[in-house]
Every structure is written in structure tokens, then in C-alpha cells.
Scaffold this active site. Sequence first.
Site, PDB file in Angstrom:
ATOM      1  N   ILE A  33       0.859  -1.186   0.000  1.00 56.03           N
ATOM      2  CA  ILE A  33       0.000   0.000   0.000  1.00 56.03           C
ATOM      3  C   ILE A  33       0.893   1.233   0.000  1.00 56.03           C
ATOM      4  CG2 ILE A  33      -1.727   1.319   1.295  1.00 56.03           C
ATOM      5  CD1 ILE A  33      -2.708  -1.375   2.444  1.00 56.03           C
ATOM      6  N   PHE A  34       0.596   2.176  -0.894  1.00 56.22           N
ATOM      7  CA  PHE A  34       1.366   3.415  -0.980  1.00 56.22           C
ATOM      8  C   PHE A  34       0.676   4.506  -0.179  1.00 56.22           C
ATOM      9  CE2 PHE A  34       2.345   7.483  -3.224  1.00 56.22           C
ATOM     10  CZ  PHE A  34       3.708   7.515  -2.968  1.00 56.22           C
ATOM     11  N   GLY A  35       1.422   5.092   0.763  1.00 56.50           N
ATOM     12  CA  GLY A  35       0.896   6.182   1.577  1.00 56.50           C
ATOM     13  C   GLY A  35       1.566   7.493   1.224  1.00 56.50           C
ATOM     14  N   TYR A  36       0.782   8.553   1.068  1.00 59.67           N
ATOM     15  CA  TYR A  36       1.337   9.867   0.717  1.00 59.67           C
ATOM     16  C   TYR A  36       0.797  10.968   1.607  1.00 59.67           C
ATOM     17  CZ  TYR A  36      -3.136  10.063  -1.751  1.00 59.67           C
ATOM     18  OH  TYR A  36      -4.474  10.016  -2.059  1.00 59.67           O
ATOM     19  N   GLY A  37      -0.190  10.667   2.451  1.00 59.14           N
ATOM     20  CA  GLY A  37      -0.784  11.646   3.359  1.00 59.14           C
ATOM     21  C   GLY A  37      -0.859  11.056   4.761  1.00 59.14           C
ATOM     22  N   SER A  38      -2.051  10.971   5.311  1.00 58.62           N
ATOM     23  CA  SER A  38      -2.194  10.509   6.691  1.00 58.62           C
ATOM     24  C   SER A  38      -1.817   9.044   6.868  1.00 58.62           C
ATOM     25  CB  SER A  38      -3.628  10.737   7.182  1.00 58.62           C
ATOM     26  OG  SER A  38      -4.545   9.953   6.446  1.00 58.62           O
ATOM     27  N   GLU A 111     -10.758   5.172   3.916  1.00 57.11           N
ATOM     28  CA  GLU A 111     -10.325   5.805   2.673  1.00 57.11           C
ATOM     29  C   GLU A 111     -11.435   5.947   1.638  1.00 57.11           C
ATOM     30  OE1 GLU A 111      -7.271   7.098   2.133  1.00 57.11           O
ATOM     31  OE2 GLU A 111      -6.858   6.630   4.231  1.00 57.11           O
TER      32      GLU A 111
END
Length: 201
Positions: A33-38, A111
Site C-alpha cells: 500500500i502506498f501512503g502519501y498523506g495521513s 479511505e
Amino acid sequence: MSMTSEPPKPLRDPAALLEKVLQEWGGAGDLWIFGYGSLIWRPGFEFAEQRRAKVHGWHRALKMWSRINRGTAQRPGLVFALLSGGSCHGMVFRVPREQGEAVLRQLWPREMPLATYDPRWLACQTSHGPVRALAFTLSRKSPSHTGLLTEAEYRRIFAEASGIYGTTLDYAHRTHEELRRHEIRDRALERLLKLLQDRGS
């Protein structure tokens, strides 16, 4: 109950999109899983490994209306989205295959409550090689895409917007702090926070 107090309704079926993602993943290997914010500072799920990662063709932008998490239907807040163009540094999380489906089902209400994002499998470059990770992207055609916002609009939203997870301003600061902790620079976010600070926000 008045019409203005009713919660927003999904434009698409979140459950159908979850089943599509589960089929695309297939369960044959670990889930990334790619996370870019919270997700970087509050993933909310168990993972076996995390790595810094970069995706090409997408960039992080504080240009998605939030009517639940960081705002309301009456006073929408903002959250980050992945918009097409450019590149984005973030984090990838590896979930063991056996826990993959449970993690996706746990993540979905957070999400995808309104099925606003377009879930995509993106090629992520890491120091240990490329991985294929699930990312939550946003179409510019979505009604949740803000388009161009003025300085005054950002200041008003940061001053007013709050949802079930807190304020938009706290969300932006927390994301900035966590990016810095991982030695990731987001110059657009830095400029925005500095602009607001200079104006006394």
C-alpha cells in the site's frame, strides 16, 4: 432531520470497488500500500515492512474536498490526493499475504466511505527494488477535486474546517512533520504553510 444535516452519499458503490481491488490483487503475494498523506503517520493497520518510495506520473496535492474526515457537508475541509502529473515521494507498507484481505476491508471505511478515490496499482520505486502498490488517486473530473484555490480560500478552510478526525490545518501540519521525519520534501506544502504562517494563520 433537515436536508442540510444529512450526511453525503457515495456516488459509487464502495463495496463493489473493494471487491474489484481484491480481485486485482489476487492474494497470491504480499499486499503493498502506498501512503502519501495521513497513511504515513497513521496507517491504522499492521504491516511487516515500510520503505520510502517514489511514484512517477502522480503528485501529492491538497486539492480534495473532505466532507467527513476533515470537514462537513456544510463546511468542507481538504485532504491530500494523488493527481496525475509529476512525481511523488511517500511510503510503501508491506502487508503479509495472509492479512491482506482483512487489512483492505479495515482500510476501506476510512479511505473510501464515499468512493471518491480511484484505487490504482502503481509502480513504486524503492531502494530495494520496485513494488506494485495500491494507491488512492483522484480524477480532476471528480466533484471532490477542488480545482484552483486562492490563498484566501485556503486560509478560510484552514480556519474553519473540521471533521471526525480533526481539522484540515492539523492534518496538513501532521503530514508535513511526518514527511520531514522521513526526509521527504514537499515544496508545495511548505510554501502553503509558510504563506499561511506569514499571514498570521
